[in-house]
Enzyme design. Structure first.
Site, PDB file in Angstrom:
ATOM      1  N   GLY A   1       0.836  -1.189   0.000  1.00  0.00           N
ATOM      2  CA  GLY A   1       0.000   0.000   0.000  1.00  0.00           C
ATOM      3  C   GLY A   1       0.868   1.234   0.000  1.00  0.00           C
ATOM      4  O   GLY A   1       2.076   1.168   0.266  1.00  0.00           O
ATOM      5  N   GLY A   2       0.276   2.351  -0.321  1.00  0.00           N
ATOM      6  CA  GLY A   2       1.006   3.612  -0.345  1.00  0.00           C
ATOM      7  C   GLY A   2       1.429   4.056   1.039  1.00  0.00           C
ATOM      8  O   GLY A   2       1.001   3.499   2.060  1.00  0.00           O
ATOM      9  N   SER A   3       2.261   5.061   1.056  1.00  0.00           N
ATOM     10  CA  SER A   3       2.708   5.652   2.309  1.00  0.00           C
ATOM     11  C   SER A   3       1.511   6.101   3.138  1.00  0.00           C
ATOM     12  O   SER A   3       0.538   6.625   2.597  1.00  0.00           O
ATOM     13  CB  SER A   3       3.604   6.854   1.991  1.00  0.00           C
ATOM     14  N   SER A   4       1.571   5.857   4.428  1.00  0.00           N
ATOM     15  CA  SER A   4       0.541   6.276   5.389  1.00  0.00           C
ATOM     16  C   SER A   4      -0.818   5.617   5.167  1.00  0.00           C
ATOM     17  O   SER A   4      -1.836   6.122   5.618  1.00  0.00           O
ATOM     18  CB  SER A   4       0.402   7.809   5.397  1.00  0.00           C
TER      19      SER A   4
ATOM     20  N   ASP B   1      10.875   0.242   4.853  1.00  0.00           N
ATOM     21  CA  ASP B   1      11.556   1.282   5.625  1.00  0.00           C
ATOM     22  C   ASP B   1      12.752   0.710   6.386  1.00  0.00           C
ATOM     23  O   ASP B   1      13.756   1.403   6.582  1.00  0.00           O
ATOM     24  CB  ASP B   1      10.597   1.967   6.602  1.00  0.00           C
TER      25      ASP B   1
ATOM     26  N   GLY C   1      -1.539   2.631   6.383  1.00  0.00           N
ATOM     27  CA  GLY C   1      -1.862   1.849   7.576  1.00  0.00           C
ATOM     28  C   GLY C   1      -1.205   0.487   7.641  1.00  0.00           C
ATOM     29  O   GLY C   1      -1.560  -0.326   8.500  1.00  0.00           O
ATOM     30  N   LYS C   2      -0.245   0.212   6.780  1.00  0.00           N
ATOM     31  CA  LYS C   2       0.390  -1.108   6.730  1.00  0.00           C
ATOM     32  C   LYS C   2       1.035  -1.504   8.056  1.00  0.00           C
ATOM     33  O   LYS C   2       0.833  -2.620   8.530  1.00  0.00           O
ATOM     34  CB  LYS C   2       1.450  -1.150   5.619  1.00  0.00           C
TER      35      LYS C   2
END
Length: 177
Positions: free
Chosen positions: A9-12, A36, A14-15
């Site tokens: 999923g994209g940044s922010s 990250d 909720g992964k």
């Protein structure tokens, strides 16, 4: 039996929160690794070199050849940990779309992988991003939909209005029916 859960999923989106909820709710122990973690493990020079990974002021990300080489080694290392008995949750952002998915498939060949798409409305992800000191403004919006193009998922969750705990419960049902 599922060996690996990949949250894309994209940044922010909720992964990380979902992954932590999964770790706390699944009946067996799961390790958690994020893209990250790979970036944080690299020398600072990799964040400036053309061959490393560059973060644009607009939230864009440009991975270079050395970053891709190290990323491949990291992926294969995670695959080997799983082959030796670890269960792993991976949090990734498929910047290169299907190509990133294909790299994971090669690294995890022969393992049972649960592919999870973590979706979030770009406006909501952008608001979350603005609350985080470790993000470049614009990453959430630029990644919210592009990281999902062409990817086939076993499960899709949307954190726009669904809690991380509920998303983890939905994913957990596929692991422990």
């Amino acid at each position: 039996m599922v060996d690996v859960i990949i949250l894309n999923g994209g940044s922010s989106s909720g992964k990380t929160t979902i992954a932590k909820c999964l770790q706390n709710s699944l009946p067996t122990s799961w390790l958690r690794f994020s893209i990250d973690d790979l970036i944080d493990a690299m020398p600072d020079a990799m964040l400036k070199a053309d061959s490393g990974i560059k973060f644009g002021d607009d939230g864009s990300i440009s991975p270079g050849t050395e970053f891709r080489t190290l990323g491949s080694a990291w992926m294969h290392g995670i695959g080997e940990m799983v082959r030796r008995g670890a269960r792993v949750i991976i949090e990734d952002v498929f910047i290169s779309g299907v190509e990133a998915c294909n790299r994971w498939e090669a690294s995890l060949e022969g393992l049972q992988v649960l592919w999870v798409g973590v979706f979030c409305d770009p406006t909501v992800a952008s608001a979350r991003e603005s609350e985080r000191a470790d993000r470049v403004a614009g990453m959430a919006v630029s990644q919210a939909t592009t990281v999902h193009v062409g990817i086939h998922y076993d499960i899709k969750v949307d954190t726009t209005k669904t809690s991380p705990e509920e998303c983890a419960r939905i994913i957990g049902q596929r692991i422990n029916p």
